[in-house]
Design an enzyme around this catalytic site. Structure first.
Site, short mmCIF file in Angstrom:
data_model
loop_
_atom_site.label_atom_id
_atom_site.label_comp_id
_atom_site.label_asym_id
_atom_site.label_seq_id
_atom_site.Cartn_x
_atom_site.Cartn_y
_atom_site.Cartn_z
N GLU A 421 0.83 -1.21 0.00
CA GLU A 421 0.00 0.00 0.00
C GLU A 421 0.86 1.25 0.00
O GLU A 421 0.54 2.25 -0.64
CB GLU A 421 -0.92 0.01 1.22
CG GLU A 421 -1.92 1.16 1.25
CD GLU A 421 -1.48 2.39 2.01
OE1 GLU A 421 -2.28 3.34 2.13
OE2 GLU A 421 -0.34 2.45 2.51
N GLU A 433 -8.62 -5.14 -9.69
CA GLU A 433 -8.46 -5.43 -11.12
C GLU A 433 -8.70 -6.91 -11.41
O GLU A 433 -9.35 -7.27 -12.39
CB GLU A 433 -7.04 -5.03 -11.58
CG GLU A 433 -6.84 -3.53 -11.62
CD GLU A 433 -5.38 -3.12 -11.76
OE1 GLU A 433 -5.13 -2.01 -12.22
OE2 GLU A 433 -4.48 -3.90 -11.37
ZN LIG Z 1 -1.32 3.15 6.09
#
Ligand SMILES: [Zn+2]
Length: 745
Positions: A421, A433
């Protein structure tokens, strides 16, 4: 925040009454020892089970989770990140407290890492190349945790390698206006190194804006006025307070887009087509490097030139000047330059998501999603482990009931631990996706809890309007940590509120940008989403974010001593999440209040009428169709509410319930238009795409109007205004149609 103190008494008294009723209601004995659940199509939320889960969410277990998760640095795709993948699998496969299943999904993604052999450096050099000053290459080892092979040195991920050298200028936050200001003052920027501070615009934007003005390299630091309420000495900062130590450096991704940079709109499987990195977009155009304020002070306080504007000044204890170059009566000579050496490398790495599933008993083909990322910059105790510690406690509590045979949700619940992330929401984006169709067709809502506790004062919730009411309901049922006579809701409304034309004074629900993994779910898939956390008293601190964000000081001890001693705020967040999740998974009718979108549409429409109406009229563009569409939406939403309340009075037919629930679920999807913003990546929600125009209305319309403003009638820019208006009208019409009885069209 205004009016908070005046309100406190009134709100407090009301809360006491409310809480008595709530706690009484919860005391109905049920749950723990009841036999395996009978499965019927009319199964509704069981308040006894809800109460059991609220009771079982345990602060000390969350603390132990956090200790383990943040014990070692776990940067994406490193061995410790992989160990945490195994930890999650083991917890979610536990025979006594696990889920039905758990598995990993691995992607091959493009990360950016500093070179071990050639560390990045920032130095001041004289004309003969002698080094007069070097910025630190790592943070000071204050608690014994800031050193070691796994502590990644501060760097700007995805900033290209290079060794620019030039005179230093100070460019405030590195916004377009900041560089224009320097240009307007006649300061030559070509070939300079720009020192900027965090805040105002995104990381990557600082380098993009700088490059447009000919700047050769960018430095970024955190000013103590933006993070420490001005405090800057070692004795005033961690480990003596929660303040950022002078050597602390905010790492971060400088990528402009989210998702794997080489596989936009495709899952980053090993066999997937990949762009040539040379043709991929979104990387900063020039080298960049973050530094601590201890070093920034040496650079900034020695600059020559005119004084920087008042709003550009900070708390380093000197007058900030603009440059270019150093003054001759300071530490350096006037012809000294700053050298920025960046040796970051792009690398394809394996990064995993971990997915855990509890199968629904009645509607296994409807999903409630709840996730957080796993990867950190260093130890990441707050970001993201405070969220993962909560996630593990919620799954333990639910898994325990599941394995005992006491409970099984009506709908399926999918838990996600996302990878990579920090580099740009990569794991969650790849997930959306890969499972685009299935998730879009079947997902009821996405709950995100990244940093679960920024500070221990009040709930903070962001989300789209349909989730407001379920968050409010949950927050009203849980006592506020440290103020047990108040509910979380009544505490929240004291710190952050707004006046709603429908409800009066309510806590304010924030909107969703792209700061965490909810972004692909709301913007790309159109799934009603929320982000939940505990946060600050904004009247007590102006810190941009918690001070040790993305530094080597974000450790377990930091959380344990300063952010949330006792972990009661972590527990509070786990209860809100558990409560919201159970309501979404188990309620017969989905607790998504679609009528709450009427308020948003109305306010966007009013802003368009007031601030753009005259301009549009001059160009013969009528808002009439939009007015009609919003009216239609309001009518359809009210009628749907009516139908649901009617059905709730009797024993509704399961197929009718399912039909109405699908309308509630699909409303958010109807606001998507994948062709609306061709210059953006993933953004397709017509109401929540990024808005750069200043009018608080539909973003496409606001942006198009601000671009067209000074162009001639009949220009392409005015055609785009008309196109954007039609896109909004069509989306609102489609939303109204989604809410009307299905057979009516
Ligand atoms: Zn974070």
């Amino acid at each position: 925040m205004q009016g908070v103190k005046v309100l406190a008494g009134v709100v407090g008294a009301a809360a006491l009454l409310g809480l008595g009723i709530i706690l009484g209601h919860f005391a109905i004995p049920k749950g723990a020892n009841s036999p395996a659940p009978s499965i019927s199509a009319s199964q509704d939320l069981d308040l006894g089970i809800l109460e059991t889960i609220m009771e079982q969410l345990d602060a000390s277990r969350i603390r132990e989770n956090l200790r383990e998760l943040s014990r070692e640095p776990h940067l994406s795709s490193t061995p410790r990140d992989e160990e945490l993948v195994q930890l999650l699998l083991q917890r979610w496969r536990d025979a006594e407290s696990g889920l039905d299943s758990a598995e990993t999904f691995e992607y091959e993604v493009l990360l950016s890492l500093p070179s071990r052999e050639q560390p990045n450096s920032v130095t001041v050099v004289d004309p003969t190349g002698n080094i007069l000053f070097s910025c630190r290459r790592s943070e000071e080892n204050v608690t014994g945790e800031q050193e070691g092979p796994d502590v990644v040195p501060p760097y700007a991920a995805y900033a290209p390698p290079g060794t620019p050298q030039g005179l230093l200028v100070y460019a405030n936050q590195g916004s377009e206006e900041d560089f224009e200001e320097l240009q307007n003052r006649g300061i030559g920027l070509e070939g300079t190194i720009a020192l900027t501070r965090y805040g105002g615009v995104g990381r990557g934007a600082k380098a993009v804006n700088a490059a447009k003005h000919g700047v050769a390299g960018v430095l970024v630091y955190t000013d103590p006025s933006d993070i420490n309420d001005g405090q800057s000495s070692p004795s005033q900062t961690f480990p003596y307070s929660w303040g950022l130590p002078p050597s602390g450096v905010e790492r971060g991704s400088y990528l402009e887009y989210f998702g794997d940079p080489l596989t936009p709109y495709l899952p980053a499987n090993p066999s997937s087509f990949r762009l040539d990195p040379a043709n991929a977009s979104g990387f900063p155009p020039i080298p960049a490097q973050p530094i601590g304020f201890e070093d920034a002070k040496v650079l900034l306080c020695n600059l020559q030139g005119a004084s920087a504007p008042e709003t550009w000044q900070g708390a380093l204890g000197c007058e900030y000047r603009l440059g270019p170059g150093f003054r001759s009566d300071g530490n350096f000579s006037a012809d000294s330059q700053v050298n920025v050496s960046v040796h970051n490398r792009l690398e394809l790495r394996n990064s995993s998501n971990v997915l855990g599933i509890i199968r629904g008993a009645v509607e296994p083909d409807r999903y409630v999603l709840y996730g957080n990322h796993r990867d950190s910059w260093v130890h990441g105790a707050v970001d993201p482990s405070s969220g993962t510690a909560v996630l593990l406690e919620v799954t333990r509590a639910l898994g325990t009931l599941l394995k005992k045979g006491t409970w099984r949700p009506r709908r399926s619940v999918i838990f996600g631990s996302w990878g990579a992330e920090e580099f740009g929401l990569i794991g969650s984006t790849e997930f959306t996706e890969e499972f685009f169709s299935k998730l879009q067709e079947r997902t009821v809502a996405y709950i995100n809890v990244d940093i679960s506790v920024f500070a221990n004062v009040s709930l903070r919730a962001q989300g789209t309007p349909p989730i407001q009411s379920v968050v409010f309901t949950a927050a009203k049922q849980i006592p506020a940590p440290g103020r047990s006579s108040l509910s979380i809701y009544d505490n929240w409304i004291q710190y952050s509120n707004r006046s709603s034309p429908v409800y009066g004074l309510v806590p304010s629900l924030g909107t969703l940008g792209a700061g965490s993994d909810y972004a692909p779910f709301i913007h790309f898939l159109g799934i009603s989403s929320m982000d939940l956390a505990y946060t600050y008293d904004r009247s007590k601190t102006s810190a941009r974010i918690y001070p040790t964000y993305h530094t080597a000081f974000d450790t377990f001890g930091y959380v344990d001593n300063f952010v949330d001693p006792g972990f009661s705020s972590h527990q509070a967040v786990s209860r809100v999440v558990g409560n919201v999740l159970l309501r979404l998974s188990d309620s017969l009718f989905l607790p998504l209040n679609v009528s709450d979108y009427s308020e948003t549409l109305r306010s966007f429409l009013q802003a368009a009428q007031q601030d753009l109406g005259a301009l549009l009229e001059q160009h013969s563009i009528s808002l009439g169709p939009l007015v009609a569409a919003v009216d239609k939406f309001e009518g359809a939403a009210a009628a749907l509410d009516e139908r649901i309340s009617e059905l709730q009075k009797g024993t509704p037919d399961p197929l009718q319930v399912r039909m109405l629930n699908d309308q509630l679920m699909l409303l958010e999807r109807s606001f998507l238009n994948s062709r609306a913003f061709p210059e953006e990546r993933y953004y397709s929600h017509v109401l929540w795409a990024p808005r750069t125009g200043s009018v608080a209305t539909f973003p496409g319309l606001a942006n198009a109007c601000s671009a067209a403003m000074n162009t001639a009638p009949g220009s392409a820019a005015w055609a785009e205004v008309q196109r954007q208006l039609s896109i909004v009208v069509a989306a609102v019409e489609a939303a109204a149609a989604t809410l009307r009885p299905v057979a009516d069209l």
